[in-house]
Design an enzyme around this catalytic site. Structure first.
Site, mmCIF file in Angstrom:
data_model
loop_
_atom_site.group_PDB
_atom_site.id
_atom_site.type_symbol
_atom_site.label_atom_id
_atom_site.label_comp_id
_atom_site.label_asym_id
_atom_site.label_seq_id
_atom_site.Cartn_x
_atom_site.Cartn_y
_atom_site.Cartn_z
ATOM 1 C CD GLU A 48 -2.219 1.219 3.013
ATOM 2 O OE1 GLU A 48 -1.568 0.711 3.956
ATOM 3 O OE2 GLU A 48 -3.340 1.754 3.174
ATOM 4 C CG ASN A 108 -4.795 3.995 0.529
ATOM 5 O OD1 ASN A 108 -4.094 3.426 -0.292
ATOM 6 N ND2 ASN A 108 -4.584 3.902 1.832
ATOM 7 C CE LYS A 125 -7.037 1.195 3.971
ATOM 8 N NZ LYS A 125 -5.749 1.621 4.558
ATOM 9 C CD GLU A 144 -5.202 4.678 5.839
ATOM 10 O OE1 GLU A 144 -5.791 4.328 4.807
ATOM 11 O OE2 GLU A 144 -4.640 3.878 6.610
ATOM 12 C CB CYS A 170 -3.910 -1.671 4.756
ATOM 13 S SG CYS A 170 -3.095 -1.702 6.367
ATOM 14 C CG ASN A 195 2.096 1.513 4.692
ATOM 15 O OD1 ASN A 195 3.238 1.955 4.765
ATOM 16 N ND2 ASN A 195 1.502 1.297 3.534
HETATM 17 N N1 CDT Z 1 -2.920 1.392 6.556
HETATM 18 C C1 CDT Z 1 -3.820 0.797 7.336
HETATM 19 O O1 CDT Z 1 -4.953 0.585 6.928
HETATM 20 N N2 CDT Z 1 -3.445 0.504 8.606
HETATM 21 C C2 CDT Z 1 -4.342 -0.042 9.571
HETATM 22 C C3 CDT Z 1 -3.967 0.420 10.940
HETATM 23 C C4 CDT Z 1 -5.060 0.283 11.919
HETATM 24 S S1 CDT Z 1 -4.793 -1.079 12.887
HETATM 25 C C5 CDT Z 1 -6.299 -1.522 13.561
HETATM 26 C C6 CDT Z 1 -4.370 -1.562 9.544
HETATM 27 O O2 CDT Z 1 -5.463 -2.119 9.535
HETATM 28 O O3 CDT Z 1 -3.334 -2.206 9.547
#
Ligand code: CDT
Length: 315
Positions: A48, A108, A125, A144, A170, A195
């Site tokens: 991502e 995203n 996303k 985000e 993600c 990420n």
């Molecule tokens: N980039 C991304 O979506 N990160 C989220 C962080 C939140 S963690 C509950 C993830 O789901 O990894």
């Protein structure tokens, strides 16, 4: 059943620092693309937001974010070389990036590019984590919800010549609906980049749970939807903030068949047998024979349960 081998690679990226240029990032992606192709991959999955540091950790105005971190075209001047090289090598790829549309909207996004370097699929996303307000007391931000709109194109599956491929990004991987919607379209492979910070800024979550939940969701989703999952991390310490690694390829059996060992740039590969997915789709997860949608109505009628309905985001 006849084997249906498909060379599948995941290219994990180590950290990208705020001062790193697009050209530097693209050079790293190219090196891994070459390695993936030399190992026999038909598809390589990048993370991502693979062209920049994970910028939602910073509070800034939207215009500054657009100028520094978004792509106004794909391919663009700095990414064209990725497409040219993929065409020469005969390899497809998944690439996550921050998309600025012609009419100024921000998503995203990930694209699916075939071995002739055509963009055959685009995913924006849907499950955006984090918040949109400034949290000055937090060690970093997760903005985000400020920088991106919720994706407007749904969860799709693209029927490429050799495999039916779906995409998500993600946080989407934590939601079973993501996978089932693709499973119902016959997905054979789902590609995703992520990420994932190891520190949760919203509550004192034990850091080891981040890796546990990451693998738990991939393995459950792969098994319950009879798909191969190819998940690519951006990992390591970016500007003092740690992102988990754990890039993995998971079989429709739910077993991890390849996993990154470190938190740097690393290619993992496996010869995925797509026929394994066919077997699970014909038996335990034969949807047409066993699903009971008449009992699933609440899933689309209701967003949340009880007192948490409508509450602010607390991931
Ligand atoms: N980039 C991304 O979506 N990160 C989220 C962080 C939140 S963690 C509950 C993830 O789901 O990894």
């Amino acid at each position: 059943m006849l084997k249906r081998p498909y060379g599948l690679a995941v290219a994990q990226l180590g950290p990208i620092q705020p001062q790193d240029t697009r050209a530097q990032c693209v050079a790293r992606l190219l090196e891994m693309m070459r390695e993936a192709a030399s190992r026999g991959a038909k598809l390589v999955v990048f993370p991502e937001l693979a062209l920049t540091t994970f910028f939602p950790r910073y509070w800034m105005n939207e215009q500054e974010a657009e100028q520094r971190y978004f792509e106004a075209s794909m391919p663009g001047p700095e990414t064209a070389i990725l497409f040219e090289t993929a065409r020469k090598l005969g390899i497809g790829f998944y690439l996550g990036y921050a998309e600025l549309t012609k009419d100024g909207r921000r998503f995203n996004t990930a694209v699916l590019v075939d071995a002739q370097a055509n963009i055959v699929g685009r995913y924006r996303k849907i499950h955006l984590p984090g918040h949109s307000d400034h949290k000055p007391k937090a060690p970093f931000q997760h903005l985000e919800k400020k920088y991106f709109e919720v994706g407007n194109e749904g969860f799709k599956v693209w029927d490429t010549k050799e495999a039916k491929i779906g995409m998500c990004i993600c946080n989407d991987r934590r939601w079973p609906e993501t996978w089932r919607v693709m499973g119902l379209q016959g997905a054979e492979i789902v590609a995703l980049g992520y990420n994932t910070p190891s520190v949760n800024i919203h509550w004192p979550e034990p850091p080891h749970l981040r890796m546990f939940h990451h693998l738990l969701t991939l393995q459950a989703a792969a098994y319950q939807n009879a798909v191969w999952v190819a998940a690519s991390a951006k990992a390591g310490v970016e500007d003092g903030s740690h992102l988990i690694g754990g890039s993995a390829i998971v079989a429709p059996s739910g077993e991890i068949v390849a996993q990154a060992q470190g938190e740097g740039d690393e290619v993992i590969f496996c010869q995925a047998d797509l026929a394994m997915g066919d077997t699970f789709k014909q038996h335990v997860f034969n949807f047409a024979a066993h699903r009971r949608p008449e009992h699933y109505r609440l899933i689309i009628d209701r967003v949340g349960a009880g007192s948490t309905m409508g509450a602010p985001p607390t991931d």
